[in-house]
Motif scaffolding. Structure first.
Motif, mmCIF file in Angstrom:
data_model
loop_
_atom_site.group_PDB
_atom_site.id
_atom_site.type_symbol
_atom_site.label_atom_id
_atom_site.label_comp_id
_atom_site.label_asym_id
_atom_site.label_seq_id
_atom_site.Cartn_x
_atom_site.Cartn_y
_atom_site.Cartn_z
ATOM 1 N N ALA A 167 0.849 -1.190 0.000
ATOM 2 C CA ALA A 167 0.000 0.000 0.000
ATOM 3 C C ALA A 167 0.884 1.239 0.000
ATOM 4 N N VAL A 168 0.356 2.326 -0.531
ATOM 5 C CA VAL A 168 1.146 3.551 -0.649
ATOM 6 C C VAL A 168 0.317 4.758 -0.229
ATOM 7 N N SER A 169 1.030 5.841 0.087
ATOM 8 C CA SER A 169 0.386 7.087 0.479
ATOM 9 C C SER A 169 0.156 7.973 -0.738
ATOM 10 N N ASN A 170 -0.437 9.142 -0.506
ATOM 11 C CA ASN A 170 -0.813 10.067 -1.578
ATOM 12 C C ASN A 170 -0.029 11.369 -1.510
ATOM 13 N N ASN A 171 -0.185 12.152 -2.562
ATOM 14 C CA ASN A 171 0.214 13.557 -2.588
ATOM 15 C C ASN A 171 1.709 13.784 -2.410
ATOM 16 N N GLY A 172 2.507 12.956 -3.073
ATOM 17 C CA GLY A 172 3.940 13.183 -3.166
ATOM 18 C C GLY A 172 4.637 13.255 -1.827
ATOM 19 N N THR A 173 5.402 14.324 -1.623
ATOM 20 C CA THR A 173 6.174 14.465 -0.382
ATOM 21 C C THR A 173 5.294 14.679 0.832
ATOM 22 N N LYS A 174 4.029 15.054 0.629
ATOM 23 C CA LYS A 174 3.124 15.197 1.778
ATOM 24 C C LYS A 174 2.823 13.838 2.394
ATOM 25 N N ALA A 175 2.879 12.776 1.575
ATOM 26 C CA ALA A 175 2.768 11.387 2.046
ATOM 27 C C ALA A 175 1.565 11.182 2.951
ATOM 28 N N THR A 176 0.402 11.634 2.511
ATOM 29 C CA THR A 176 -0.797 11.554 3.336
ATOM 30 C C THR A 176 -1.627 10.315 2.993
ATOM 31 N N PRO A 177 -2.421 9.834 3.945
ATOM 32 C CA PRO A 177 -3.300 8.695 3.658
ATOM 33 C C PRO A 177 -4.479 9.118 2.803
ATOM 34 N N VAL A 178 -5.179 8.131 2.250
ATOM 35 C CA VAL A 178 -6.463 8.423 1.623
ATOM 36 C C VAL A 178 -7.384 9.053 2.667
ATOM 37 N N LEU A 179 -7.381 8.479 3.865
ATOM 38 C CA LEU A 179 -8.110 9.029 5.008
ATOM 39 C C LEU A 179 -7.643 8.309 6.248
ATOM 40 N N SER A 180 -7.593 9.013 7.367
ATOM 41 C CA SER A 180 -7.378 8.341 8.647
ATOM 42 C C SER A 180 -8.307 8.961 9.683
ATOM 43 N N GLY A 181 -8.821 8.122 10.572
ATOM 44 C CA GLY A 181 -9.720 8.605 11.598
ATOM 45 C C GLY A 181 -10.501 7.464 12.219
ATOM 46 N N ASP A 182 -11.294 7.781 13.230
ATOM 47 C CA ASP A 182 -12.151 6.792 13.883
ATOM 48 C C ASP A 182 -13.372 6.575 12.991
ATOM 49 N N ILE A 183 -13.245 5.608 12.104
ATOM 50 C CA ILE A 183 -14.277 5.348 11.106
ATOM 51 C C ILE A 183 -15.137 4.148 11.493
ATOM 52 N N LEU A 184 -14.519 3.140 12.067
ATOM 53 C CA LEU A 184 -15.195 1.915 12.493
ATOM 54 C C LEU A 184 -14.689 1.534 13.876
ATOM 55 N N GLY A 185 -15.371 0.571 14.499
ATOM 56 C CA GLY A 185 -14.879 0.020 15.759
ATOM 57 C C GLY A 185 -14.891 1.014 16.902
ATOM 58 N N ASP A 186 -14.007 0.789 17.883
ATOM 59 C CA ASP A 186 -13.979 1.644 19.065
ATOM 60 C C ASP A 186 -13.319 2.981 18.751
ATOM 61 N N TRP A 187 -12.859 3.681 19.780
ATOM 62 C CA TRP A 187 -12.367 5.054 19.626
ATOM 63 C C TRP A 187 -11.019 5.154 18.924
ATOM 64 N N ARG A 188 -10.314 4.022 18.755
ATOM 65 C CA ARG A 188 -9.055 4.084 18.012
ATOM 66 C C ARG A 188 -9.317 4.388 16.535
ATOM 67 N N GLU A 189 -8.271 4.774 15.828
ATOM 68 C CA GLU A 189 -8.443 5.256 14.461
ATOM 69 C C GLU A 189 -8.038 4.211 13.425
ATOM 70 N N GLU A 190 -8.712 4.264 12.288
ATOM 71 C CA GLU A 190 -8.383 3.412 11.154
ATOM 72 C C GLU A 190 -7.538 4.194 10.150
ATOM 73 N N LEU A 191 -6.822 3.447 9.342
ATOM 74 C CA LEU A 191 -5.967 4.018 8.304
ATOM 75 C C LEU A 191 -6.414 3.464 6.953
ATOM 76 N N ILE A 192 -6.725 4.358 6.016
ATOM 77 C CA ILE A 192 -7.101 3.941 4.665
ATOM 78 C C ILE A 192 -6.001 4.355 3.699
ATOM 79 N N LEU A 193 -5.433 3.377 3.024
ATOM 80 C CA LEU A 193 -4.412 3.598 2.007
ATOM 81 C C LEU A 193 -4.869 2.972 0.697
ATOM 82 N N ARG A 194 -4.234 3.351 -0.389
ATOM 83 C CA ARG A 194 -4.520 2.739 -1.689
ATOM 84 C C ARG A 194 -3.495 1.656 -1.979
ATOM 85 N N SER A 195 -3.930 0.642 -2.694
ATOM 86 C CA SER A 195 -2.981 -0.376 -3.146
ATOM 87 C C SER A 195 -2.115 0.211 -4.253
ATOM 88 N N LYS A 196 -0.935 -0.360 -4.434
ATOM 89 C CA LYS A 196 -0.012 0.168 -5.444
ATOM 90 C C LYS A 196 -0.604 0.160 -6.842
#
Length: 608
Positions: free
Chosen positions: A524-553
């Motif tokens: 999996a890889v990040s987005n936006n060049g040197t900014k290296a940001t995820p597609v999205l990260s946040g508490d999306i599912l489950g308990d209060w911990r956060e999920e990480l969404i990345l794109r496949s290569k």
């Protein structure tokens, strides 16, 4: 220290209402998710709600084809919202369901999650996509588009793109909406008259009219095509500068500009009005200070931002912004009875105005003055809920912004900001100030152009957030004291393991400060060049911990990574904290930034 107080009532669902007596809230199911921890362990977790009674407990069920449903726990699960299942067979498809138990009475399930574990455990589940040829997965948002309490993914697909400072033609921006199982709900093509790039294509997804189903708002133009094939404006117009010798080659500096609300369930254009603010005179967007200058090539005129705010404290409005190097304009709108209604316009106008040149490559929404109504934190300035300037710090434009209860010893929220100090200007490259008043608490990096900065609690031994930024080797506590060596990563934050401190998210890995890597997302890889940001990260599912969404290569799927760490911290889903929820909405805007709640989570936190 400020305490986060839970208010418990018997009702499980707060009814969505447009009456003045109630704040519009979001209906959510339990958001259950199962993630394979190892070849013989599955980690299952789900949401706790603010209005759950203190004595709530849970029963966890598992079902598979041709077998009766099976309860996994012997006694109701109390004081935690997770369970480790070690009784499954690899290669078998299972569906997990959670039921609440209140006063010994079991209630119906709220949500389900299906997984097929394998001998080679994967720390993520996949969302298969229908990516247009030549396009790459980029920023995403989440919202309930169908009204069933489950979040869907709204994905920005990007082809060839350009920064505002670059010449050249781009591909049309495309938006797609998916259910978590990969079902494509719709596709919207913004057309050739909307330029593709991080500073052009801002989109907002939220339930603007309170009907329980989210809509999408974004800038549109002649030729934008909704999911049903309806065309906005004149499909035959091409407003691009197609002269390769021109200074504005590939840019769109003529023609009408629109603002459109799309139906979140089917992608239909529901309402369109003229975009506010219009581009006007291209040379009228210059300003003061670092990168203030001016131009007539739309480098400053076509810098867009956006956000959603509860300006009246009860209903969501949406904010569309233009400009930040110099002139900054923020326009607020409401979506009522199928119409887009202008609420107010804030305009810094010219370089003599103290708000000129104070905007960031993004913004944050927070109730800084604790009146129950949201303000717009736009870099070095804050605009009040009524559209009037609350204050300007005078520290000028910057690239990164963090707003939260960063110092739990001080009442209210704090703002950590970095600044571009260039073009023979002077001032601090890093500031920390009180969100309510702009009172300066800390400044550093004098006369330096600081590119990136982070503020969050990553040290398990130190209360309050820590601060660090690019070009400086030191880690500072929230009081401004040097306490250690700064991480080399200066990007995102994520709550991932079982304690209250936040972990460091960068590129495709999660790191715990002074301890090492917790997750390496291979393939999996990040987005936006040197900014290296995820597609999205946040508490999306489950308990209060956060999920990480990345794109496949290969751009064929989204991968949703979730924690497999037990925790003894019991918190309601962060989605029910308004500041945090709205942070997920604006995370895709400009230079992506991590979300922050309105209360402190970290070392030394107190619960009652």
């Amino acid at each position: 220290m400020k305490k986060y107080v839970f208010i418990y009532i018997i009702n499980i669902i707060v009814t969505i209402s447009n009456t003045n007596a109630q704040v519009q809230t979001e209906y959510l199911d339990r958001g259950i998710i199962a993630t394979q921890k190892s070849s013989n362990e599955l980690f299952v977790n789900w949401r706790l709600f603010k209005n759950d009674p203190k004595n709530i407990s849970f029963n966890l069920y598992r079902k598979e084809a041709n077998r009766p449903i099976h309860k996994l726990n012997n006694t109701p699960i109390k004081q935690q919202t997770w369970f480790i299942d070690s009784t499954f067979n690899n290669g078998t498809e299972y569906t997990y369901l959670i039921k609440t138990v209140i006063k010994q009475e079991e209630n119906e399930e709220s949500g389900s999650f299906t997984i097929t574990p394998t001998i080679h455990a994967k720390p993520y589940f996949s969302i298969p996509l229908k990516t247009p040829k030549g396009y790459t997965l980029n920023d995403a948002s989440v919202a309930d588009l169908t009204g069933d309490g489950q979040l869907e993914i709204i994905l920005h697909q990007t082809g060839k793109a350009h920064d505002n400072s670059h010449r050249g033609l781009t591909d049309p921006p495309i938006f797609q909406a998916y259910k978590m199982d990969g079902t494509l709900l719709w596709e919207i093509n913004l057309g050739k008259n909307i330029r593709e790039g991080a500073h052009y294509t801002q989109f907002l997804v939220y339930d603007f009219d309170g009907d329980g189903k989210a809509e999408m708002a974004c800038k549109t133009a002649d030729g934008t095509t909704d999911a049903l094939g309806n065309i906005i404006g004149d499909a035959h117009q091409d407003w691009r500068d197609t002269n390769p010798e021109s200074k504005t080659y590939g840019k769109i500096i003529k023609g009408p500009e629109y603002l459109t609300i799309f139906n979140g369930e089917n992608g239909k254009a529901m309402a369109t009005v003229d975009y506010i603010p219009p581009r006007g005179d291209l040379s009228g967007w210059g300003g003061v200070g670092g990168n203030g200058k001016n131009d007539n090539t739309a480098n400053r005129a076509d810098r867009f931002t956006a956000g959603v705010a509860f300006l009246d404290g009860k209903h969501p409005s949406f904010i569309m912004g233009r400009g930040y190097y110099g002139r900054s304009v923020l326009a607020a709108f409401d979506y009522i009875d199928g119409k887009i209604i202008s609420r107010w316009i804030f305009d810094s106008k010219n370089r003599e105005n103290p708000y000129s040149g104070m905007g960031n490559h993004g913004l944050s929404i927070a109730d800084v003055d604790e009146d129950g109504k949201d303000e717009i934190v736009f870099g070095a300035m804050v605009v009040d809920n009524n559209g009037k300037g609350l204050y300007s710090t005078g520290f000028r434009h910057g690239d990164a912004l963090h707003v939260g209860d960063l110092d739990p010893d001080i009442e209210g929220l704090e703002i950590f900001n970095i600044h571009e100090i260039e073009d023979n200007t002077t001032g601090p490259g890093v500031t920390l100030y009180k969100a309510k008043s702009g009172e300066l608490l800390f400044k550093e990096a004098p006369n330096r152009d600081v590119g990136r900065g982070v503020c969050g609690n990553i040290d398990t031994q130190t209360k309050g957030a820590q601060m660090w930024w690019s070009g400086n080797p030191n880690l500072y506590d929230i009081k401004g004291n040097i306490i250690g060596q700064a991480p080399k990563e200066v990007n995102f934050l994520i709550w991932w393991d079982g304690d209250a401190t936040r972990e460091i998210l960068d590129k495709n890995y999660i790191l715990k400060y002074n301890q090492g890597i917790l997750l390496q997302a291979e393939g999996a890889v990040s987005n936006n060049g040197t900014k290296a940001t995820p597609v999205l990260s946040g508490d999306i599912l489950g308990d209060w911990r956060e999920e990480l969404i990345l794109r496949s290569k290969d751009n064929k799927e989204l991968r949703v990574y979730a924690t497999t760490y037990p925790t003894n911290i019991l918190l309601p889903t962060l989605l029910q904290d308004r500041q945090y929820r709205l942070s997920l909405v604006w995370q895709n805007v400009g230079y992506n930034q991590p979300p922050h709640p309105s209360f402190y989570i970290g070392t030394g936190m107190e619960l009652e």
